[in-house]
Design a protein around this motif. Structure first.
Motif, PDB file in Angstrom:
ATOM      1  N   LEU A  43       0.826  -1.204   0.000  1.00 44.47           N
ATOM      2  CA  LEU A  43       0.000   0.000   0.000  1.00 44.47           C
ATOM      3  C   LEU A  43       0.860   1.254   0.000  1.00 44.47           C
ATOM      4  O   LEU A  43       0.604   2.193  -0.766  1.00 44.47           O
ATOM      5  CB  LEU A  43      -0.922   0.003   1.220  1.00 44.47           C
ATOM      6  N   LEU A  44       1.899   1.262   0.806  1.00 45.79           N
ATOM      7  CA  LEU A  44       2.791   2.414   0.884  1.00 45.79           C
ATOM      8  C   LEU A  44       3.506   2.659  -0.445  1.00 45.79           C
ATOM      9  O   LEU A  44       3.536   3.795  -0.947  1.00 45.79           O
ATOM     10  CB  LEU A  44       3.818   2.199   1.997  1.00 45.79           C
ATOM     11  N   PHE A  45       4.054   1.617  -1.048  1.00 48.40           N
ATOM     12  CA  PHE A  45       4.756   1.771  -2.323  1.00 48.40           C
ATOM     13  C   PHE A  45       3.806   2.194  -3.438  1.00 48.40           C
ATOM     14  O   PHE A  45       4.156   3.017  -4.280  1.00 48.40           O
ATOM     15  CB  PHE A  45       5.476   0.483  -2.712  1.00 48.40           C
ATOM     16  N   THR A  46       2.615   1.628  -3.439  1.00 50.80           N
ATOM     17  CA  THR A  46       1.629   2.016  -4.445  1.00 50.80           C
ATOM     18  C   THR A  46       1.229   3.473  -4.282  1.00 50.80           C
ATOM     19  O   THR A  46       1.098   4.205  -5.264  1.00 50.80           O
ATOM     20  CB  THR A  46       0.380   1.118  -4.353  1.00 50.80           C
ATOM     21  N   PRO A  54       0.827   9.563 -11.577  1.00 50.39           N
ATOM     22  CA  PRO A  54      -0.514   8.976 -11.507  1.00 50.39           C
ATOM     23  C   PRO A  54      -0.705   7.881 -12.564  1.00 50.39           C
ATOM     24  O   PRO A  54      -0.369   8.047 -13.726  1.00 50.39           O
ATOM     25  CB  PRO A  54      -1.438  10.158 -11.787  1.00 50.39           C
ATOM     26  N   SER A  55      -1.232   6.747 -12.099  1.00 48.77           N
ATOM     27  CA  SER A  55      -1.410   5.617 -13.005  1.00 48.77           C
ATOM     28  C   SER A  55      -2.861   5.142 -13.034  1.00 48.77           C
ATOM     29  O   SER A  55      -3.124   4.050 -13.495  1.00 48.77           O
ATOM     30  CB  SER A  55      -0.505   4.461 -12.584  1.00 48.77           C
ATOM     31  N   ARG A  56      -3.730   5.930 -12.516  1.00 49.38           N
ATOM     32  CA  ARG A  56      -5.162   5.643 -12.491  1.00 49.38           C
ATOM     33  C   ARG A  56      -5.491   4.348 -11.761  1.00 49.38           C
ATOM     34  O   ARG A  56      -6.308   3.557 -12.206  1.00 49.38           O
ATOM     35  CB  ARG A  56      -5.731   5.620 -13.901  1.00 49.38           C
ATOM     36  N   VAL A  57      -4.841   4.135 -10.627  1.00 47.94           N
ATOM     37  CA  VAL A  57      -5.201   3.009  -9.774  1.00 47.94           C
ATOM     38  C   VAL A  57      -6.573   3.317  -9.190  1.00 47.94           C
ATOM     39  O   VAL A  57      -6.784   4.410  -8.662  1.00 47.94           O
ATOM     40  CB  VAL A  57      -4.164   2.811  -8.642  1.00 47.94           C
ATOM     41  N   PRO A  58      -7.514   2.388  -9.292  1.00 52.05           N
ATOM     42  CA  PRO A  58      -8.848   2.675  -8.786  1.00 52.05           C
ATOM     43  C   PRO A  58      -8.850   2.896  -7.276  1.00 52.05           C
ATOM     44  O   PRO A  58      -8.030   2.326  -6.547  1.00 52.05           O
ATOM     45  CB  PRO A  58      -9.664   1.425  -9.154  1.00 52.05           C
ATOM     46  N   GLY A  59      -9.775   3.696  -6.819  1.00 50.47           N
ATOM     47  CA  GLY A  59      -9.855   4.033  -5.399  1.00 50.47           C
ATOM     48  C   GLY A  59     -10.157   2.843  -4.509  1.00 50.47           C
ATOM     49  O   GLY A  59      -9.730   2.801  -3.354  1.00 50.47           O
ATOM     50  N   TRP A  60     -10.900   1.869  -5.037  1.00 51.73           N
ATOM     51  CA  TRP A  60     -11.228   0.709  -4.214  1.00 51.73           C
ATOM     52  C   TRP A  60      -9.987  -0.111  -3.864  1.00 51.73           C
ATOM     53  O   TRP A  60      -9.968  -0.813  -2.856  1.00 51.73           O
ATOM     54  CB  TRP A  60     -12.285  -0.173  -4.871  1.00 51.73           C
ATOM     55  N   PHE A  62      -7.101   0.990  -2.773  1.00 46.89           N
ATOM     56  CA  PHE A  62      -6.546   1.495  -1.521  1.00 46.89           C
ATOM     57  C   PHE A  62      -7.404   1.084  -0.329  1.00 46.89           C
ATOM     58  O   PHE A  62      -6.872   0.719   0.725  1.00 46.89           O
ATOM     59  CB  PHE A  62      -6.384   3.012  -1.591  1.00 46.89           C
ATOM     60  N   SER A  63      -8.726   1.125  -0.473  1.00 47.95           N
ATOM     61  CA  SER A  63      -9.579   0.702   0.640  1.00 47.95           C
ATOM     62  C   SER A  63      -9.449  -0.797   0.889  1.00 47.95           C
ATOM     63  O   SER A  63      -9.439  -1.247   2.035  1.00 47.95           O
ATOM     64  CB  SER A  63     -11.030   1.092   0.393  1.00 47.95           C
ATOM     65  N   TYR A  64      -9.318  -1.598  -0.156  1.00 44.79           N
ATOM     66  CA  TYR A  64      -9.113  -3.036   0.017  1.00 44.79           C
ATOM     67  C   TYR A  64      -7.784  -3.319   0.712  1.00 44.79           C
ATOM     68  O   TYR A  64      -7.690  -4.223   1.538  1.00 44.79           O
ATOM     69  CB  TYR A  64      -9.137  -3.751  -1.331  1.00 44.79           C
ATOM     70  N   MET A  65      -6.770  -2.564   0.356  1.00 43.90           N
ATOM     71  CA  MET A  65      -5.466  -2.776   0.985  1.00 43.90           C
ATOM     72  C   MET A  65      -5.497  -2.386   2.464  1.00 43.90           C
ATOM     73  O   MET A  65      -4.893  -3.055   3.299  1.00 43.90           O
ATOM     74  CB  MET A  65      -4.375  -2.000   0.247  1.00 43.90           C
ATOM     75  N   TRP A  66      -6.206  -1.293   2.794  1.00 41.14           N
ATOM     76  CA  TRP A  66      -6.330  -0.919   4.199  1.00 41.14           C
ATOM     77  C   TRP A  66      -7.071  -1.988   4.988  1.00 41.14           C
ATOM     78  O   TRP A  66      -6.713  -2.294   6.128  1.00 41.14           O
ATOM     79  CB  TRP A  66      -7.026   0.436   4.370  1.00 41.14           C
ATOM     80  N   VAL A  67      -8.091  -2.565   4.377  1.00 39.27           N
ATOM     81  CA  VAL A  67      -8.816  -3.658   5.032  1.00 39.27           C
ATOM     82  C   VAL A  67      -7.885  -4.845   5.247  1.00 39.27           C
ATOM     83  O   VAL A  67      -7.899  -5.477   6.303  1.00 39.27           O
ATOM     84  CB  VAL A  67     -10.056  -4.061   4.202  1.00 39.27           C
ATOM     85  N   SER A  68      -7.046  -5.136   4.265  1.00 39.05           N
ATOM     86  CA  SER A  68      -6.112  -6.258   4.383  1.00 39.05           C
ATOM     87  C   SER A  68      -5.029  -6.001   5.417  1.00 39.05           C
ATOM     88  O   SER A  68      -4.454  -6.949   5.961  1.00 39.05           O
ATOM     89  CB  SER A  68      -5.467  -6.551   3.027  1.00 39.05           C
ATOM     90  N   VAL A  69      -4.747  -4.757   5.701  1.00 38.61           N
ATOM     91  CA  VAL A  69      -3.794  -4.426   6.761  1.00 38.61           C
ATOM     92  C   VAL A  69      -4.479  -4.528   8.121  1.00 38.61           C
ATOM     93  O   VAL A  69      -3.917  -5.081   9.076  1.00 38.61           O
ATOM     94  CB  VAL A  69      -3.214  -3.000   6.562  1.00 38.61           C
ATOM     95  N   LEU A  70      -5.708  -4.035   8.226  1.00 38.61           N
ATOM     96  CA  LEU A  70      -6.370  -3.933   9.524  1.00 38.61           C
ATOM     97  C   LEU A  70      -7.082  -5.203   9.983  1.00 38.61           C
ATOM     98  O   LEU A  70      -7.146  -5.459  11.187  1.00 38.61           O
ATOM     99  CB  LEU A  70      -7.372  -2.777   9.497  1.00 38.61           C
ATOM    100  N   ALA A  71      -7.622  -5.997   9.081  1.00 36.22           N
ATOM    101  CA  ALA A  71      -8.404  -7.175   9.477  1.00 36.22           C
ATOM    102  C   ALA A  71      -7.600  -8.167  10.328  1.00 36.22           C
ATOM    103  O   ALA A  71      -8.103  -8.614  11.367  1.00 36.22           O
ATOM    104  CB  ALA A  71      -9.001  -7.848   8.257  1.00 36.22           C
TER     105      ALA A  71
END
Length: 86
Positions: A43-46, A54-60, A62-71
């Motif tokens: 997540l940090l490197f991305t 900017p590479s047009r990474v979709p916003g979802w 980042f939220s999925y990665m935060w969930v994968s860090v926190l869960a």
């Protein structure tokens, strides 16, 4: 096929990690730490790469990665809370 929303992904990951904590606490410690650290650095490197160019990474993503860090961390905290109370 539809993409699961953030809450569904969190509940799925939480259930998997929490059941792992209930069955094999030592393995769950290693996997939770490893999974959270890897996802955090991805997540940090991305995020850094996205800010540089900017590479047009979709916003979802980042939220999925935060969930994968926190869960896994929330599952570990819940297990420790249950263990402490017992």
């Amino acid at each position: 096929m539809r993409r699961p929303n953030t809450l569904e992904l969190f509940l799925l990951e939480f259930t998997i990690f929490f059941s792992l904590w209930l069955i094999y606490p030592y393995l769950a410690t290693l996997l939770s730490a490893l999974f959270s650290i890897i996802c955090f650095f991805l997540l940090l490197f991305t995020w850094i790469a996205e800010r540089i160019e900017p590479s047009r990474v979709p916003g979802w993503y980042f939220s999925y990665m935060w969930v994968s860090v926190l869960a896994p961390l929330v599952a570990a905290a819940a297990y420790q809370l249950i263990n402490w109370a017992a």
